[in-house]
Scaffold this active site. Structure first.
Site, mmCIF file in Angstrom:
data_model
loop_
_atom_site.group_PDB
_atom_site.id
_atom_site.type_symbol
_atom_site.label_atom_id
_atom_site.label_comp_id
_atom_site.label_asym_id
_atom_site.label_seq_id
_atom_site.Cartn_x
_atom_site.Cartn_y
_atom_site.Cartn_z
ATOM 1 N N CYS A 1 3.890 1.795 2.582
ATOM 2 C CA CYS A 1 2.901 1.820 3.854
ATOM 3 C C CYS A 1 2.711 0.275 4.234
ATOM 4 C CB CYS A 1 1.708 2.623 3.409
ATOM 5 S SG CYS A 1 0.549 3.191 4.970
ATOM 6 N N HIS B 1 2.963 7.337 1.174
ATOM 7 C CA HIS B 1 2.421 6.969 -0.221
ATOM 8 C C HIS B 1 3.036 8.027 -1.211
ATOM 9 C CE1 HIS B 1 -0.698 4.166 1.009
ATOM 10 N NE2 HIS B 1 -0.639 4.848 2.334
ATOM 11 N N GLU C 1 2.737 7.330 -4.407
ATOM 12 C CA GLU C 1 1.741 7.229 -5.492
ATOM 13 C C GLU C 1 0.603 7.993 -5.566
ATOM 14 O OE1 GLU C 1 2.110 5.105 -3.056
ATOM 15 O OE2 GLU C 1 -0.005 4.283 -2.238
HETATM 16 N N1 GLN Z 1 -2.671 0.867 8.756
HETATM 17 C C1 GLN Z 1 -2.241 -0.100 7.552
HETATM 18 C C2 GLN Z 1 -1.835 -1.473 8.261
HETATM 19 O O1 GLN Z 1 -1.561 -1.609 9.374
HETATM 20 C C3 GLN Z 1 -1.359 0.560 6.530
HETATM 21 C C4 GLN Z 1 -2.140 2.017 6.172
HETATM 22 C C5 GLN Z 1 -1.646 1.910 4.771
HETATM 23 O O2 GLN Z 1 -1.135 1.153 3.927
HETATM 24 N N2 GLN Z 1 -2.294 3.127 4.280
HETATM 25 O O3 GLN Z 1 -1.686 -2.291 7.466
#
Ligand code: GLN
Length: 193
Positions: free
Chosen positions: A86, A169, A171
Site C-alpha cells: 500500500c 494489505h 498483513e
Molecule cells: N492512501 C495512503 C497513501 O496515499 C495509502 C493507504 C494505505 O497505506 N493503507 O499514502
C-alpha cells in the site's frame, strides 16, 4: 533470516507478527541507528526490508528527517530484497524512493470504494484475499516489471528484480502466502549487504 520493517508510522506491527509467525527474525526501524545495526548485524546474506501501509506523505517526511531516505534507497539499489504494501508500494515508485520502475496512483479507488475486501488471482500463488484501504494501483510499469495481480483490470501487485509490491494489505489477512513469497525472494537473493 532477518527482516527489517520500517516503523515510522502505519501498519508495521501486523507485518512483524506475520513474519514472526513464519519464523523470520524481525527488527523495527525507527531511526538511522536501527538501520545501521540491522545492516551490520550478521545475517548470512539473508536480509530483507519491508515498508508497510500508512500514509506515504508522512512516511516520506519522517524518512527524510531521520536520514533514512538515502541509505534505504542505496541498499535496495544494491540488491536488498524489499517488500512494499500500500503506502509502501507508493514509497518504492518513481516519484518517491525511485527504485522501482512503476508509477503509483494514490487513493485510486475514490471515496465510495475507499476500503474494500476482495479476492484475486496472484501469479504463482493462486487466489489470495485482498484488503484495500485507500489504496493505490500501479498506473504505469516499465518493461522490467512483472505484474502479479490485477483487480478490475488495474495492476495491484508486481515484482521487479529484488522488489515486491502489493496495493493491498496481505498483513491484515490470515493468508501468509504473499509474505512467504517475499521470504522466498530473500532466500534466493543472498546478497552480501
Ligand atoms: N492512501 C495512503 C497513501 O496515499 C495509502 C493507504 C494505505 O497505506 N493503507 O499514502
Amino acid at each position: 533470516m532477518k527482516i527489517a520493517i520500517l516503523a515510522l508510522q502505519g501498519a508495521f506491527a501486523e507485518h512483524e507478527q506475520m513474519f514472526r509467525n513464519l519464523g523470520a527474525e524481525t527488527t523495527l526501524i525507527r531511526n538511522l541507528a536501527d538501520w545501521r545495526n540491522f545492516m551490520s548485524s550478521p545475517s548470512g546474506g539473508m536480509r530483507g526490508g519491508t515498508i508497510p501501509g500508512g500514509e506515504s506523505t508522512a512516511m516520506m517526511r519522517i524518512m527524510r528527517d531521520e536520514g533514512l531516505f538515502e541509505p534505504i534507497r542505496r541498499a535496495i539499489l544494491d540488491g536488498l530484497p524489499a517488500f512494499g504494501t500500500c503506502a509502501g508500494l507508493i514509497m518504492l515508485d518513481r516519484n518517491h524512493l525511485n527504485v522501482m520502475d512503476i508509477k503509483a496512483r494514490r487513493n485510486a479507488y475514490g471515496r465510495q470504494l475507499g476500503s474494500f475486501n476482495t479476492e484475486g488471482d496472484f501469479v504463482g500463488i493462486g487466489q489470495v484475499p485482498m484488503t484495500f484501504i485507500r489504496a493505490p494501483y500501479i498506473e504505469e510499469a516499465g518493461p522490467e516489471v512483472e505484474i502479479l495481480a490485477r483487480v478490475d483490470g488495474k495492476a495491484v501487485a508486481a515484482r521487479q528484480k529484488n522488489m515486491l509490491v502489493t496495493a493491498f494489505h496481505p498483513e491484515l489477512t490470515d493468508d501468509t502466502s504473499v509474505h512467504e513469497l517475499f521470504l522466498g525472494m530473500v532466500t534466493k537473493c543472498h546478497v552480501p549487504v
